[in-house]
Scaffold this active site. Structure first.
Site, PDB file in Angstrom:
ATOM      1  N   HIS A  91      23.311  79.285  82.072  1.00 24.41           N
ATOM      2  CA  HIS A  91      23.762  80.322  81.225  1.00 24.41           C
ATOM      3  C   HIS A  91      25.068  79.653  80.698  1.00 24.41           C
ATOM      4  O   HIS A  91      25.780  78.666  81.049  1.00 24.41           O
ATOM      5  CB  HIS A  91      24.344  81.551  82.129  1.00 24.41           C
ATOM      6  CG  HIS A  91      25.365  81.242  83.272  1.00 24.41           C
ATOM      7  ND1 HIS A  91      25.191  80.551  84.325  1.00 24.41           N
ATOM      8  CD2 HIS A  91      26.633  81.600  83.316  1.00 24.41           C
ATOM      9  CE1 HIS A  91      26.369  80.604  84.944  1.00 24.41           C
ATOM     10  NE2 HIS A  91      26.971  81.099  84.429  1.00 24.41           N
ATOM     11  N   HIS A  99      25.781  75.960  81.919  1.00 22.49           N
ATOM     12  CA  HIS A  99      25.880  75.370  83.094  1.00 22.49           C
ATOM     13  C   HIS A  99      24.833  76.391  84.012  1.00 22.49           C
ATOM     14  O   HIS A  99      24.624  77.227  83.845  1.00 22.49           O
ATOM     15  CB  HIS A  99      27.029  75.257  83.811  1.00 22.49           C
ATOM     16  CG  HIS A  99      28.043  76.563  83.586  1.00 22.49           C
ATOM     17  ND1 HIS A  99      28.303  77.094  82.524  1.00 22.49           N
ATOM     18  CD2 HIS A  99      28.105  77.439  84.810  1.00 22.49           C
ATOM     19  CE1 HIS A  99      28.988  78.297  82.991  1.00 22.49           C
ATOM     20  NE2 HIS A  99      28.846  78.525  84.294  1.00 22.49           N
ATOM     21  N   ASP A 108      29.241  81.094  79.908  1.00 22.07           N
ATOM     22  CA  ASP A 108      29.937  82.343  80.721  1.00 22.07           C
ATOM     23  C   ASP A 108      30.485  83.323  79.542  1.00 22.07           C
ATOM     24  O   ASP A 108      30.564  84.457  79.743  1.00 22.07           O
ATOM     25  CB  ASP A 108      31.177  81.648  81.215  1.00 22.07           C
ATOM     26  CG  ASP A 108      30.958  81.263  82.832  1.00 22.07           C
ATOM     27  OD1 ASP A 108      29.563  81.492  83.094  1.00 22.07           O
ATOM     28  OD2 ASP A 108      31.778  80.433  82.978  1.00 22.07           O
ATOM     29  N   ARG A 160      27.110  78.594 100.864  1.00 20.10           N
ATOM     30  CA  ARG A 160      27.881  77.808  99.934  1.00 20.10           C
ATOM     31  C   ARG A 160      29.040  78.839  99.335  1.00 20.10           C
ATOM     32  O   ARG A 160      28.854  79.690  98.721  1.00 20.10           O
ATOM     33  CB  ARG A 160      27.325  77.229  98.666  1.00 20.10           C
ATOM     34  CG  ARG A 160      27.889  76.891  97.567  1.00 20.10           C
ATOM     35  CD  ARG A 160      26.824  76.847  96.258  1.00 20.10           C
ATOM     36  NE  ARG A 160      27.435  75.905  95.313  1.00 20.10           N
ATOM     37  CZ  ARG A 160      27.830  76.482  94.194  1.00 20.10           C
ATOM     38  NH1 ARG A 160      28.363  77.535  94.031  1.00 20.10           N
ATOM     39  NH2 ARG A 160      28.174  75.619  93.062  1.00 20.10           N
TER      40      ARG A 160
HETATM   41  O1  LIG Z   1      29.258  78.501  91.625  1.00 17.63           O
HETATM   42  C1  LIG Z   1      29.540  77.771  90.658  1.00 17.63           C
HETATM   43  O2  LIG Z   1      29.394  76.464  90.607  1.00 17.63           O
HETATM   44  C2  LIG Z   1      29.389  78.217  89.204  1.00 17.63           C
HETATM   45  C3  LIG Z   1      29.017  79.833  89.368  1.00 17.63           C
HETATM   46  C4  LIG Z   1      28.820  80.033  87.825  1.00 17.63           C
HETATM   47  O3  LIG Z   1      28.536  79.393  86.871  1.00 17.63           O
HETATM   48  C5  LIG Z   1      29.253  81.722  87.450  1.00 17.63           C
HETATM   49  O4  LIG Z   1      29.545  82.516  88.345  1.00 17.63           O
HETATM   50  O5  LIG Z   1      29.474  81.948  86.297  1.00 17.63           O
HETATM   51 FE   LIG Z   2      29.011  80.446  84.798  1.00 16.69          FE
END
Ligand SMILES: O=C(O)CCC(=O)C(=O)O
Ligand SMILES: [Fe+3]
Length: 745
Positions: free
Chosen positions: A588, A660, A590, A670
């Site tokens: 996606h 990403h 952001d 995690r």
């Molecule tokens: O946790 C991550 O490495 C990325 C999370 C992410 O892309 C988001 O929450 O928009």
């Molecule tokens: Fe993100």
């Protein structure tokens, strides 16, 4: 009792203020009074559905749930009945009426213009009579674009979901929720509601049927054909592709019938008072009709909830079909489908060599096998070509605007001038490709990676170059192990406190649990003695640290304000990891909705459009999977990977240069602190300020940002708020056409 508790926990997905303001923009083309009285007309004629919808929404806002349910349902069934009647009238008057037209009693060819007028008149009379039988005059008026938009985004189901919920009709509420969600797959609240409905007593699996399935049947067939292909079930794939082609043709015809029978507006400046004479007006009107009919290609090829159509929809299906037929051993069928495809692209090299291959396999004589292209496709292509010729003529000579929905339009149909522009565009693209093989992505965020890193012990581990992109960075040493442990402890404590740290299925994958904690929640838990004050403060302070680092490294042209901060842990659900192919977080962008098929990114809700800079500060590495990766705009080509570890910070501009995702977490938990910053002060996170004011009220000092505070708080008190969900939900509303998951739940 259990049912009641569930009821209370369903989050109502309508955001009344926003809907209200939207609604005030509607304008009704039908006079309200006149239609209002005929809405329940005893004559049984179809009335105007926009007024029914309007009054239904009014009833909703007055909380008259029974009335709202009745009117909203009626508006939808009335709309459907109107469309059905138009289709029927179209059929009645064409082509049968066409043949029945008595020829003018003159010598052939002499007065062909009167002949044409006669033909138009008779069709007009036929349609008028046919529609007049079934539809009130007001029901025939065009409906405003705003209301049509509401229907096209399935918003009536959004209202209905709440209405049925209020009436305690959970099965119907679930069905409305599901139907809305199909066209708005990134509507997070609706997704949550659906999950809750699934667990509710009185809701059966039948509720989760798309109520609009009939009008979108070709997509179900399309997906089913692809699934059969994936499992090499070629016989089934052939069957589904054939059905899909037929259904696509049928839907296109139905859509075209609406253009003809519904009233068409003259293009702007061609109205009654314009300077145009009768023929110009007639030409403008017929061009409008043709353009509406051509637009059906786009309409049918657009999945519910998407903005862009699937390019080359019919040719793509034929391509799949001939391959499936070949694999299923139906060579005659394969030649027929390939020949149909060649009608769209007569000189396509791959198709021609496939034809050669098939012909050879058939022993050279394809004619004997009855392998002519399908008649329906031949008719479709030739009709479309004729229409395009007329439309391009209108474009070149009559100042008419036309957007060709097809890629297959042969060059010779397009006027020379336009062809030149297209060629020039293509050349620029080719040059670009030759120059670097890879498109250089431009980032208009105003950030410029490469500034200093103002914290002792922090190192730049990866920059734009090693991350293969624009405005990306990986910094190490932002936290020490003790600090990571503290925040991990906070996460665990909050999880056991239950309250703010809502452990639940991940919104992105059923194979992981997802837990999230905001700074405000942490502060409140600390106040209640559930977690340490100092741990909550550290969470807050880490944000300040990240802001200082990224402001400097990205040489931000203005101050950075916190937009949202969220401690997120993703845990693999044990025993549910076998053969996982999905991601922990789908690809996606952001701050916009990525559409990989078109490589477009739409900066509109429900994306968090005001976010400018994204950051993820990792806390641990004792889990499997969970790598962050960047991709190209196709959401497939991976351009860089980052492995989380304690104290590692990834920062990147939130826009389309940085799609990403996160790979599946297949074991362990995690945890990371995700942060987003905005350059616009009015979008700053009020919740963070609320947390700070809670500390202030307790007489405690809060470590606020350092040098980037030049645009910091101005002393205005944070407005009282009822919690995050209110603002979050209003931002999440809107068209859903995202691929990939969204964050922040
Ligand atoms: O946790 C991550 O490495 C990325 C999370 C992410 O892309 C988001 O929450 O928009
Ligand atoms: Fe993100």
């Amino acid at each position: 009792m259990a049912l009641c508790a569930n009821h209370n926990s369903v989050y109502v997905a309508l955001h009344i203020s926003l809907i209200h303001s939207l609604f005030s923009f509607f304008y009704l083309t039908s006079p309200v009074a006149g239609i209002g009285s005929s809405a329940g007309s005893a004559s049984g004629l179809i009335t105007s559905y926009d007024v029914l919808y309007y009054t239904g929404v009014r009833a909703y806002f007055s909380e008259e749930w029974e009335k709202a349910a009745e009117l909203l349902e009626k508006s939808m069934s009335t709309r459907e009945a109107l469309f059905r009647t138009r289709r029927q009238c179209h059929k009645e008057c064409v082509p049968a009426g066409y043949d029945r037209l008595p020829k003018l009693d003159t010598e052939k060819g002499n007065v062909w213009d009167l002949w044409a007028v006669d033909w138009v008149q008779r069709r007009a009379e036929c349609v008028r009579f046919c529609l007049g039988r079934a539809v009130t005059p007001a029901g025939q008026l065009p409906v405003s674009a705003d209301i049509e938009y509401e229907f096209s985004t399935r918003n009536p189901y959004n209202f209905l979901q709440v209405v049925y919920w209020k009436l305690g009709k959970v099965q119907k509420a679930a069905s409305a929720a599901h139907t809305f969600f199909v066209a708005n797959p990134s509507h997070l609240e609706m997704r949550n509601n659906i999950e809750k409905y699934r667990r509710m007593e009185g809701v059966t699996e039948d509720a989760f049927q798309d109520r609009e399935m009939e009008t979108e049947k070709h997509w179900a067939l399309y997906d089913s054909a692809l699934t059969s292909e994936a499992s090499s079930d070629w016989t089934h794939a052939v069957e589904k592709w054939m059905e899909c082609v037929n259904e696509t043709l049928r839907q296109t015809d139905e859509c075209r019938a609406q253009c003809e029978v519904a009233s068409q507006r003259l293009p702007e400046n061609r109205g009654e008072d314009g300077m145009d004479g009768v023929f110009e007006k007639a030409a403008a009107l017929s061009l409008s009709l043709l353009s509406c009919q051509q637009a059906c290609v786009t309409q049918v090829a657009t999945r519910p909830g998407r903005i862009s159509a699937q390019e080359d929809f019919l040719p793509t299906q034929l391509e799949h079909l001939h391959i499936a037929q070949f694999k299923a051993g139906d060579l005659g069928g394969a030649v027929r489908s390939l020949r149909s495809l060649l009608l769209f692209y007569p000189s396509d090299k791959d198709s021609l060599s496939n034809l050669e291959l098939y012909t050879e396999t058939l022993g050279g004589d394809t004619e004997a096998h009855g392998t002519k292209p399908s008649q329906e496709i031949a008719r479709y292509v030739s009709r479309s070509l004729q229409e395009k010729k007329l439309l391009y003529f209108g474009m070149e000579n009559l100042n008419f605007n036309f957007t060709d929905p097809d890629l297959w339009t042969p060059e010779e149909v397009v006027p020379e001038l336009l062809r030149d522009t297209w060629r020039a565009e293509k050349e620029v693209l080719n040059e670009k490709l030759k120059a670097g093989e890879k498109e250089v992505e431009m980032d208009d965020s105003g950030f410029y990676a490469g500034g200093p890193v103002p914290q002792v012990g922090v190192t730049i581990s990866m920059d734009d170059n090693s991350l293969n992109g624009t405005n990306r960075v990986v910094l190490d040493g932002v936290l020490d192990q003790k600090e990571c442990n503290t925040v991990l402890r906070l996460a665990t404590a909050a999880a056991s406190a239950g309250d703010g740290y809502r452990g639940r299925r991940s919104p992105h994958t059923p194979h992981e649990k997802f837990e999230g904690l905001t700074v405000l929640r942490a502060v409140k838990l600390a106040q209640d003695g559930m977690v340490n004050q100092s741990d909550a403060k550290l969470l807050h302070e880490m944000g300040e640290r990240v802001r200082t680092l990224l402001h400097s490294y990205f040489r931000s042209p203005s101050g950075l304000h916190f937009s949202y901060t969220h401690l997120v842990c993703r845990s693999a659900i044990t025993g549910d990891q076998e053969g996982r192919l999905d991601l922990s977080h789908p690809v996606h962008v952001d701050n916009c909705l990525l559409e990989p098929e078109t490589r477009q990114c739409w900066r509109e809700p429900p994306a968090f459009t005001h976010r400018d800079l994204s950051a993820v500060l990792y806390l641990n590495d004792d889990f499997d999977g969970g790598e962050l990766f960047f991709t190209d705009r196709d959401a497939k080509t991976v351009t860089a990977r980052v492995k989380p570890t304690c104290g590692r910070l990834v920062g990147f501009s939130s826009g389309p240069v940085n799609p990403h995702g996160v790979t599946a977490v297949t074991a362990g938990r995690r945890c990371a602190l995700a942060l987003w910053f905005t350059k616009e002060k009015h979008h700053r996170d009020m919740e963070r300020e609320e947390a700070e004011s809670l500390w202030a009220a307790d007489g405690q000092s809060v470590m606020k940002g350092g040098e980037v505070k030049e645009e910091g708080r101005d002393g205005t008190a944070a407005p009282a708020r009822s919690g995050r969900s209110g603002s979050q939900s209003s931002r999440s509303r809107g068209r859903g056409r995202v691929t990939g998951g969204k964050d922040e739940l």
